[in-house]
Write an enzyme that holds these catalytic residues in place. Structure first.
Site, PDB file in Angstrom:
ATOM      1  N   ASN A   8      48.915 -45.329  19.821  1.00 53.87           N
ATOM      2  CA  ASN A   8      50.866 -46.049  19.579  1.00 53.87           C
ATOM      3  C   ASN A   8      52.186 -45.229  19.554  1.00 53.87           C
ATOM      4  OD1 ASN A   8      51.924 -45.630  16.644  1.00 53.87           O
ATOM      5  ND2 ASN A   8      51.054 -43.186  16.003  1.00 53.87           N
ATOM      6  N   LYS A  15      52.423 -41.736  21.011  1.00 48.99           N
ATOM      7  CA  LYS A  15      51.122 -40.395  21.552  1.00 48.99           C
ATOM      8  C   LYS A  15      49.951 -41.839  21.805  1.00 48.99           C
ATOM      9  CE  LYS A  15      52.246 -38.868  16.853  1.00 48.99           C
ATOM     10  NZ  LYS A  15      52.592 -39.336  15.308  1.00 48.99           N
ATOM     11  N   ARG A  92      47.936 -49.339  18.201  1.00 49.87           N
ATOM     12  CA  ARG A  92      47.967 -49.623  16.825  1.00 49.87           C
ATOM     13  C   ARG A  92      49.910 -50.493  16.170  1.00 49.87           C
ATOM     14  NH1 ARG A  92      52.557 -45.272  13.457  1.00 49.87           N
ATOM     15  NH2 ARG A  92      51.899 -45.900  11.057  1.00 49.87           N
ATOM     16  N   HIS A 181      49.012 -48.293   6.145  1.00 49.90           N
ATOM     17  CA  HIS A 181      47.878 -46.648   6.512  1.00 49.90           C
ATOM     18  C   HIS A 181      47.115 -47.918   6.122  1.00 49.90           C
ATOM     19  CE1 HIS A 181      51.095 -44.003   4.003  1.00 49.90           C
ATOM     20  NE2 HIS A 181      50.726 -43.590   5.462  1.00 49.90           N
ATOM     21  N   HIS A 209      46.063 -41.168   0.719  1.00 53.52           N
ATOM     22  CA  HIS A 209      46.695 -40.744   1.635  1.00 53.52           C
ATOM     23  C   HIS A 209      47.544 -40.077   1.636  1.00 53.52           C
ATOM     24  CE1 HIS A 209      47.041 -41.222   6.631  1.00 53.52           C
ATOM     25  NE2 HIS A 209      48.180 -41.607   6.089  1.00 53.52           N
ATOM     26  N   ARG A 242      60.717 -40.160   2.294  1.00 51.94           N
ATOM     27  CA  ARG A 242      61.051 -41.067   1.375  1.00 51.94           C
ATOM     28  C   ARG A 242      61.194 -40.904   0.542  1.00 51.94           C
ATOM     29  NH1 ARG A 242      56.655 -43.766   5.115  1.00 51.94           N
ATOM     30  NH2 ARG A 242      56.933 -43.011   7.184  1.00 51.94           N
ATOM     31  N   ARG A 285      53.764 -26.242   3.551  1.00 56.32           N
ATOM     32  CA  ARG A 285      53.767 -25.767   3.749  1.00 56.32           C
ATOM     33  C   ARG A 285      55.392 -25.224   3.473  1.00 56.32           C
ATOM     34  NH1 ARG A 285      50.787 -26.754   9.601  1.00 56.32           N
ATOM     35  NH2 ARG A 285      52.316 -28.327   9.223  1.00 56.32           N
ATOM     36  N   VAL A 332      48.773 -33.371   3.684  1.00 57.33           N
ATOM     37  CA  VAL A 332      48.493 -32.485   2.073  1.00 57.33           C
ATOM     38  C   VAL A 332      47.492 -33.164   1.580  1.00 57.33           C
ATOM     39  CG1 VAL A 332      49.709 -33.215   0.469  1.00 57.33           C
ATOM     40  CG2 VAL A 332      51.213 -33.148   2.277  1.00 57.33           C
ATOM     41  N   GLU A 385      42.622 -41.346  12.415  1.00 59.12           N
ATOM     42  CA  GLU A 385      43.032 -43.279  11.929  1.00 59.12           C
ATOM     43  C   GLU A 385      42.671 -43.726  14.287  1.00 59.12           C
ATOM     44  OE1 GLU A 385      47.153 -41.862  10.376  1.00 59.12           O
ATOM     45  OE2 GLU A 385      47.126 -43.729   9.581  1.00 59.12           O
TER      46      GLU A 385
HETATM   47  P1  ADP Z   1      51.786 -37.952   9.254  1.00 56.21           P
HETATM   48  O1  ADP Z   1      50.667 -37.888  10.361  1.00 56.21           O
HETATM   49  O2  ADP Z   1      52.645 -38.590   8.603  1.00 56.21           O
HETATM   50  O3  ADP Z   1      53.061 -37.679  10.071  1.00 56.21           O
HETATM   51  P2  ADP Z   1      50.141 -35.619   7.965  1.00 56.21           P
HETATM   52  O4  ADP Z   1      49.339 -36.781   7.895  1.00 56.21           O
HETATM   53  O5  ADP Z   1      49.658 -35.645   9.951  1.00 56.21           O
HETATM   54  O6  ADP Z   1      51.075 -36.451   8.519  1.00 56.21           O
HETATM   55  O7  ADP Z   1      50.200 -34.740   7.349  1.00 56.21           O
HETATM   56  C1  ADP Z   1      51.545 -34.054   8.008  1.00 56.21           C
HETATM   57  C2  ADP Z   1      51.751 -33.097   6.187  1.00 56.21           C
HETATM   58  O8  ADP Z   1      50.835 -32.471   6.308  1.00 56.21           O
HETATM   59  C3  ADP Z   1      52.599 -32.121   6.316  1.00 56.21           C
HETATM   60  O9  ADP Z   1      54.731 -32.359   6.920  1.00 56.21           O
HETATM   61  C4  ADP Z   1      52.528 -31.069   5.742  1.00 56.21           C
HETATM   62  O10 ADP Z   1      53.176 -31.225   4.102  1.00 56.21           O
HETATM   63  C5  ADP Z   1      51.017 -31.193   5.407  1.00 56.21           C
HETATM   64  N1  ADP Z   1      50.606 -29.779   5.860  1.00 56.21           N
HETATM   65  C6  ADP Z   1      49.237 -30.366   6.835  1.00 56.21           C
HETATM   66  N2  ADP Z   1      48.819 -28.772   7.042  1.00 56.21           N
HETATM   67  C7  ADP Z   1      49.213 -28.282   5.513  1.00 56.21           C
HETATM   68  C8  ADP Z   1      48.505 -27.271   5.150  1.00 56.21           C
HETATM   69  N3  ADP Z   1      47.757 -26.087   5.848  1.00 56.21           N
HETATM   70  N4  ADP Z   1      48.957 -27.136   3.675  1.00 56.21           N
HETATM   71  C9  ADP Z   1      49.772 -27.702   3.032  1.00 56.21           C
HETATM   72  N5  ADP Z   1      50.125 -28.703   3.773  1.00 56.21           N
HETATM   73  C10 ADP Z   1      49.955 -29.562   5.234  1.00 56.21           C
END
Ligand code: ADP
Length: 399
Positions: A8, A15, A92, A181, A209, A242, A285, A332, A385
């Site tokens: 990716n 990554k 990706r 996504h 998602h 965003r 968090r 989330v 993914e």
């Molecule tokens: P992306 O792939 O879009 O960067 P992710 O799917 O990895 O994002 O999601 C990252 C987000 O998930 C973090 O910014 C945070 O808001 C949320 N997140 C991760 N772990 C937790 C948790 N334990 N509790 C609440 N929210 C979390």
């Protein structure tokens, strides 16, 4: 064991994972890596393998240097893609436009076609192409496969794909809803029929998602009929940074009266808005910590996020008519108990009822969080993914 290498490639980072395509969605990959700060004076390469983390600080002037160095570290650990049995490389690619609906075996012509789509994804497709070109040079004997973020949504019904913009201008500029996504929406929605014990062709479902980027989809019988991201990943739900859907007139107002250039507005709406723009933080968090400290901005940001999410869920309930399942996924969606509770609160009259105890119980795999009398079943389905790309690349390489 046969693995796939999944890459990716972003503009300033790459990554990658070496992953067993038959593994469980929650399993740790065989190896994973991250090359960061490409093009900056200081760079960093992090490799995880066999429970250990290896970090190398070195300048990474470009993608070639970064990937070469990362592969050398993997080789030194005996985990390089030419040392273990890697059968395919999956890349990706963010934008497949109207050209690509399915994964594509990469050759020079496919690279040129991805290049032709750069105007639709000026930040993403060039970085994706960099990754493809470097990896093809490093691993010339392996089949390379492009997997498109837009692919799953390529055949959305015209009523949801077409914007009510002057048709001539829209056609000339390739303006339509593409959706993003897609790999995750396809991966998650694909698991739901088995969870429901229903034939895939008869399941109506909504996938949420919710990561740092966030999108929703309505899927009927395996085919998406709507999704919240649009021509770009800026549209739809409120996200970490965003804005999601806003009145497009705001952009004219900022340009005419706010003294902002187009690039400044782009940066504002993509990087300084959403939950972060309202509260100062984008990680949920941190957001909950601030709410617990009675921070009003954080509480408002959360309320705006939930309101917009419910608005989209409601419109998909109407579009689908009957909803067999709603699935939460990504950072989330998989982890935030409050978001799941509040997104679907008070909908028992529509046959949607979350079980508070099930909602709070954690597990690695997919799990039910609705009550037994909820006619719409609600699930947490972890997305992966990289695994989905590995599966698609391996399947295509075998053909
Ligand atoms: P992306 O792939 O879009 O960067 P992710 O799917 O990895 O994002 O999601 C990252 C987000 O998930 C973090 O910014 C945070 O808001 C949320 N997140 C991760 N772990 C937790 C948790 N334990 N509790 C609440 N929210 C979390």
């Amino acid at each position: 064991m046969t693995y796939a290498l999944v890459i990716n490639s972003g503009s300033s980072s790459v990554k990658f994972q070496i992953v067993d395509p038959t593994a469980d969605a929650a399993a740790e990959p065989f190896a994973s890596g991250l090359v960061e700060q490409i093009g900056e004076p200081s760079g960093r390469i992090t490799i995880k393998h066999a429970g250990d983390k290896h970090v190398v600080q070195q300048p990474v002037p470009n993608h070639t240097v970064g990937l070469e160095a990362a592969m050398k570290i993997l080789d030194s650990l005996g985990a390089g893609p030419t040392q273990v049995d890697v059968s395919a490389v999956g890349h990706r690619v963010v934008h497949g436009g109207m050209v690509f609906s399915h994964p594509e075996l990469i050759n020079d012509q496919v690279v040129e076609m991805i290049r032709d789509l750069i105007p639709l994804a000026p930040l993403h497709n060039p970085a994706n192409i960099d990754g493809i070109e470097v990896a093809r040079k490093l691993l010339p004997d392996l089949p390379h496969v492009a997997v498109f973020d837009t692919g799953f949504f390529r055949d959305l019904p015209p009523s949801s794909a077409i914007y009510a913009i002057n048709a001539e201008v829209a056609t000339e500029n390739q303006i339509r809803r593409y959706g993003f996504h897609g790999t995750s929406h396809e991966f998650v929605s694909g698991q739901v029929p088995a969870l429901l014990d229903m034939p895939a062709g008869s399941v109506n479902q909504i996938v949420l998602h919710l990561g740092n980027g966030a999108s929703a989809s309505a899927v009927r019988g395996g085919d998406p009929i709507d999704t919240s991201m649009g021509m770009t990943p800026l549209a739809g739900l409120v996200m970490g940074t965003r804005c999601g859907d806003i009145d497009p007139g705001i952009i004219f107002h900022l340009a005419r009266n706010g003294g902002m250039s187009i690039d400044e507005i782009d940066n504002l709406l993509n990087r300084k808005s959403g939950v972060k723009g309202l509260s100062g933080v984008n990680d949920f968090r941190d957001l909950h910590r601030l709410i617990d400290e009675d921070n009003d901005d954080a509480a408002l940001a959360y309320d705006v996020y939930i309101h917009q999410l419910r608005r989209v869920i409601g419109s998909y309930m109407i579009a689908l008519g009957r909803v067999d399942a709603i699935s939460f996924t990504a950072g989330v969606g998989e982890n935030d108990v409050a978001t799941r509770r509040d997104a679907l609160a008070g909908l028992q009259h529509y046959g949607i009822k979350i079980d508070p105890e099930r909602n709070e119980t954690r597990s690695d795999g997919a799990r039910l969080i609705s009550t037994d009398d909820s006619t719409t079943r609600v699930f947490v389905v972890p997305t992966n993914e990289e695994l989905a790309i590995a599966q698609k690349a391996t399947a295509l390489a075998k053909q």
